[in-house]
Design an enzyme around this catalytic site. Structure first.
Site, short mmCIF file in Angstrom:
data_model
loop_
_atom_site.label_atom_id
_atom_site.label_comp_id
_atom_site.label_asym_id
_atom_site.label_seq_id
_atom_site.Cartn_x
_atom_site.Cartn_y
_atom_site.Cartn_z
CG ASP A 142 -1.70 1.25 1.44
OD1 ASP A 142 -1.63 2.15 0.59
OD2 ASP A 142 -2.41 1.33 2.47
CE LYS A 183 -1.70 6.95 -3.53
NZ LYS A 183 -2.22 6.04 -2.49
CG ASP A 198 -8.85 5.34 1.90
OD1 ASP A 198 -8.36 5.84 2.94
OD2 ASP A 198 -8.15 4.77 1.03
CD GLU A 251 -5.01 3.67 -2.70
OE1 GLU A 251 -5.87 4.48 -2.32
OE2 GLU A 251 -3.84 3.99 -2.99
P1 ADP Z 1 -2.74 7.56 3.89
O1 ADP Z 1 -3.69 6.59 3.28
O2 ADP Z 1 -2.99 8.97 3.47
O3 ADP Z 1 -1.33 7.17 3.70
P2 ADP Z 1 -3.31 6.56 6.60
O4 ADP Z 1 -4.42 5.69 6.23
O5 ADP Z 1 -2.07 5.93 7.06
O6 ADP Z 1 -3.00 7.65 5.48
O7 ADP Z 1 -3.86 7.55 7.76
C1 ADP Z 1 -3.06 8.42 8.47
C2 ADP Z 1 -3.95 9.24 9.38
O8 ADP Z 1 -4.61 8.39 10.32
C3 ADP Z 1 -3.21 10.28 10.20
O9 ADP Z 1 -3.87 11.53 10.13
C4 ADP Z 1 -3.30 9.72 11.62
O10 ADP Z 1 -3.30 10.74 12.61
C5 ADP Z 1 -4.63 9.02 11.58
N1 ADP Z 1 -4.77 8.05 12.68
C6 ADP Z 1 -3.97 7.00 12.96
N2 ADP Z 1 -4.38 6.38 14.10
C7 ADP Z 1 -5.49 7.06 14.53
C8 ADP Z 1 -6.36 6.94 15.67
N3 ADP Z 1 -6.18 5.99 16.59
N4 ADP Z 1 -7.39 7.82 15.79
C9 ADP Z 1 -7.55 8.79 14.88
N5 ADP Z 1 -6.76 8.98 13.81
C10 ADP Z 1 -5.72 8.13 13.63
MG MG Z 2 -4.36 4.95 2.31
#
Ligand code: ADP
Ligand code: MG
Length: 630
Positions: free
Chosen positions: A25, A86, A207, A185
């Protein structure tokens, strides 16, 4: 219920030979890698047992750092630290220079097709930055699995176009990875939940990541996932929650909003970090203490879940507005949706789950860690594609998001592969020359649903040369569109009598955003009637011009010989009438004028045919003629 079985070349499954495969991913904020071991999917951690790799690369003077160590530099040294790469994939220079989110970078001003960011370690392209992230994940997989990877599946947003997909593949190649397939995705998320093996139905994938929100509506139909619609907001995510909480902290401490502290990056970074930590811990506990001790800000306080929910509620509501729009586009209602899947770290926020559940009037699927669900689906798919599964396992098939076609006379778009066709696919259509003696043909490849080329997106142009001169309409040019399993397009053209051919790999320099795709699709629906009228007008105009050219050529050749003065006069009058009508934008009157001219020419055409046959047969026996004709 498998539809098509596609074995990758050289990868048909041999029994008892387990191959090493992984799913990746490649996210905007975080990336991760997963694999299937002993029938179980697991995401792979680094030495410190962290599964998520921040998608950040720091270009230092002596070393390149990826992930957590690079994160430190993103605010102190933004020129040399690339975040959210990205968003740059498949984009052109002009596109990025005009976009505020890329303003912290300096771009090399050259005419290279791929824009390059200037760092202290040299110039780098988005493809190279992504390759660094991929290489780090690859190392992680090789170390855990104890061998080189045979192949990987990498996920991309459903709305990624050709250029963005190609850039992703190029990055993988650069990282030394063998890409079995790029997978959408939302499709990967549906696979992770095993929905591909279930009943047909409609699935919503919500998402919410760090900086982006994507909502996709998929339909599973006989093992094929069809993307009904995609939407979202490319500038809305968990980072915005952090901003809202950060501003609250500053207000409580008696300071102005984050935006006013641009000169103090340390303060901004620190406040945002505390905000993020508080937000994440509120997924487990009802309140959390915050304690900030930096120069210019000493603050201690408590943030309750209720308070945080009030701060982020407007943002959550914005995501629901996008959901409503996308359902309208897909022409579905709540009742049509069988499952809602939660993806992305920000869907851990309880308020998000609650509001999404209310909105879709169903319990969203959350049992798989929302950070890992996409990588999990990718790993399952990679395991099948590399050949570790029995032959009857399903292979997922994706569809083309927007129709592909070529420009024909009159600026019309002729669709060759229609939207939502399952890939891989190859389709061919025959075209012909417009003019007598035409020896070359300009082929313009376009993408979109509209009837006029001007309203579609131009993907590529190429020329077919060396067509033997023939009368108009005699040449047979077969144009073939081939889209591979990753959605990449190759167009070729071949003149069938002479065998001359030409082809082009379509790698456009600009990407389309999901909003643009959405807008294009919407426009095609809004303008469907107008477009049909325009198409028929242009067709009549092309027809009229062709008729006029043929007539003029004939008259020049034998008009005086075969026509009386009176006959010629009436033909010339009908000709003038058509000429007068050709540009008046009324398909019906052009059609009538062509008809009139054709009827005035009937006798002339008959005489020409007779004289031609006489001419052809002069000096030949009838038998000889019919043999030659065969
Ligand atoms: P991307 O798909 O953009 O790479 P992610 O799916 O990894 O991103 O999401 C990252 C986001 O998820 C960040 O803003 C992070 O603060 C949030 N996040 C991670 N854990 C938690 C949680 N326990 N509660 C709320 N938000 C969270
Ligand atoms: Mg993602």
């Amino acid at each position: 219920m498998a539809l098509l079985h596609i074995a990758e070349p050289g990868q048909s499954s041999a029994p008892h030979q387990h191959k090493l495969a992984a799913g990746i991913d490649l996210g905007t904020t975080n990336s991760l890698v997963a694999t299937v071991r002993s029938g179980q999917v697991e995401t792979l951690p680094d030495e410190a047992d962290r599964h998520l790799l921040p998608s950040v690369v720091y270009y230092g003077k002596t070393a390149v750092l990826v992930g957590n160590p690079a994160l430190e530099y993103s605010l102190t040294d933004p020129h040399n630290t690339v975040v959210s790469v990205k968003r740059m994939m498949g984009r052109g220079l002009a596109d990025m220079q005009n976009n505020q989110q890329f303003h912290s970078y300096r771009f090399a001003q050259n005419d290279s097709a791929v824009p390059r960011i200037i760092t202290q370690a040299g110039e780098v392209s988005a493809i190279e930055v992504s390759a660094q992230i991929l290489a780090t994940l690859k190392q992680r997989a090789v170390a855990t699995l104890g061998g080189e990877l045979d192949g990987v599946v990498i996920t991309v947003p459903a709305y990624f176009d050709d250029a963005q997909r190609q850039a992703t593949k190029d990055a993988a190649k650069l990282a030394g990875l063998n890409v079995l397939r790029l997978l959408n995705e939302p499709t990967a998320a549906a696979v992770a939940y095993g929905l591909d093996a279930g009943n047909d139905g409609v699935i919503a994938v919500y998402d919410l990541g760090g900086g982006t929100f994507d909502i996709s509506i998929l339909r599973l139909n006989k093992g094929v996932f069809e993307v009904l619609a995609t939407g979202g907001d490319s500038a809305l995510g968990g980072d915005d929650f952090d901003q809202a909480i950060g501003n609250w902290i500053l207000a409580e401490a008696g300071l102005d909003k984050l935006a006013t502290h641009a000169a103090n990056p340390v303060l901004i970074r620190s406040v945002l970090q505390h905000a993020r930590r508080a937000k994440e811990s509120l997924a487990q506990q009802p309140q959390t203490d915050i304690n900030i001790e930096i120069e210019g800000l000493h603050w201690q306080g408590c943030l309750t879940r209720e308070r945080m929910q009030a701060l982020i509620l407007p943002l959550v509501k914005n995501t629901l507005l996008a959901c409503r729009r996308v359902m309208r586009d897909a022409k579905i209602t709540n009742d049509d949706i069988n499952e809602v899947i939660m993806v992305g770290g920000s869907t851990r926020t309880l308020l998000v789950r609650e509001k999404v559940g209310e909105f879709f009037a169903c319990e969203p699927l959350t049992s798989i860690d929302p950070d890992r669900v996409v990588a999990t689906g990718a790993a399952l798919q990679a395991d099948v594609l590399v050949g570790n599964k029995p032959d009857d396992s399903l292979l997922l098939l994706d569809v083309i998001p927007l129709s592909l076609g070529i420009e024909t006379m009159g600026g019309l778009a002729e669709k060759i592969i229609h939207r939502n066709t399952v890939i891989p696919v190859a389709k061919a259509q025959d075209f012909t020359t417009y003019k007598d003696g035409q020896t070359a043909m300009a082929i313009h490849v376009v993408q979109g649903e509209r009837e006029l080329v001007d309203d579609c997106r131009s993907l590529a142009r190429f020329e077919l040369r060396g067509i033997p001169p023939q009368v108009a309409g005699a040449a047979r040019i077969r144009v073939t569109f081939q889209v591979d399993a990753d959605g990449l397009l190759i167009v070729s053209a071949k003149e069938r009598n002479s065998g001359v051919e030409a082809s082009v790999d379509v790698k456009p320099s600009y990407g389309l955003t999901d909003n643009e795709i959405e807008t294009m699709l919407k426009a095609s629906m809004d303008y469907a009637r107008d477009d049909m009228l325009q198409r028929s007008l242009r067709e009549q105009q092309v027809d009229a011009r062709r008729t006029l050219e043929a007539l003029d050529a004939a008259l020049a050749k034998d008009g005086d010989e075969l026509l009386s003065a009176a006959e010629k006069d009436s033909i010339m009058q009908a000709r003038q009438y058509l000429l007068d009508n050709i540009d008046n934008n009324d398909a019906e009157s052009i059609k009538a004028a062509i008809k009139q001219l054709e009827s005035d020419c009937e006798a002339y055409v008959a005489r020409r045919m007779n004289s031609n046959i006489r001419h052809v047969m002069q000096g030949h026996s009838i038998n000889e003629y019919s043999e030659n004709k065969e």
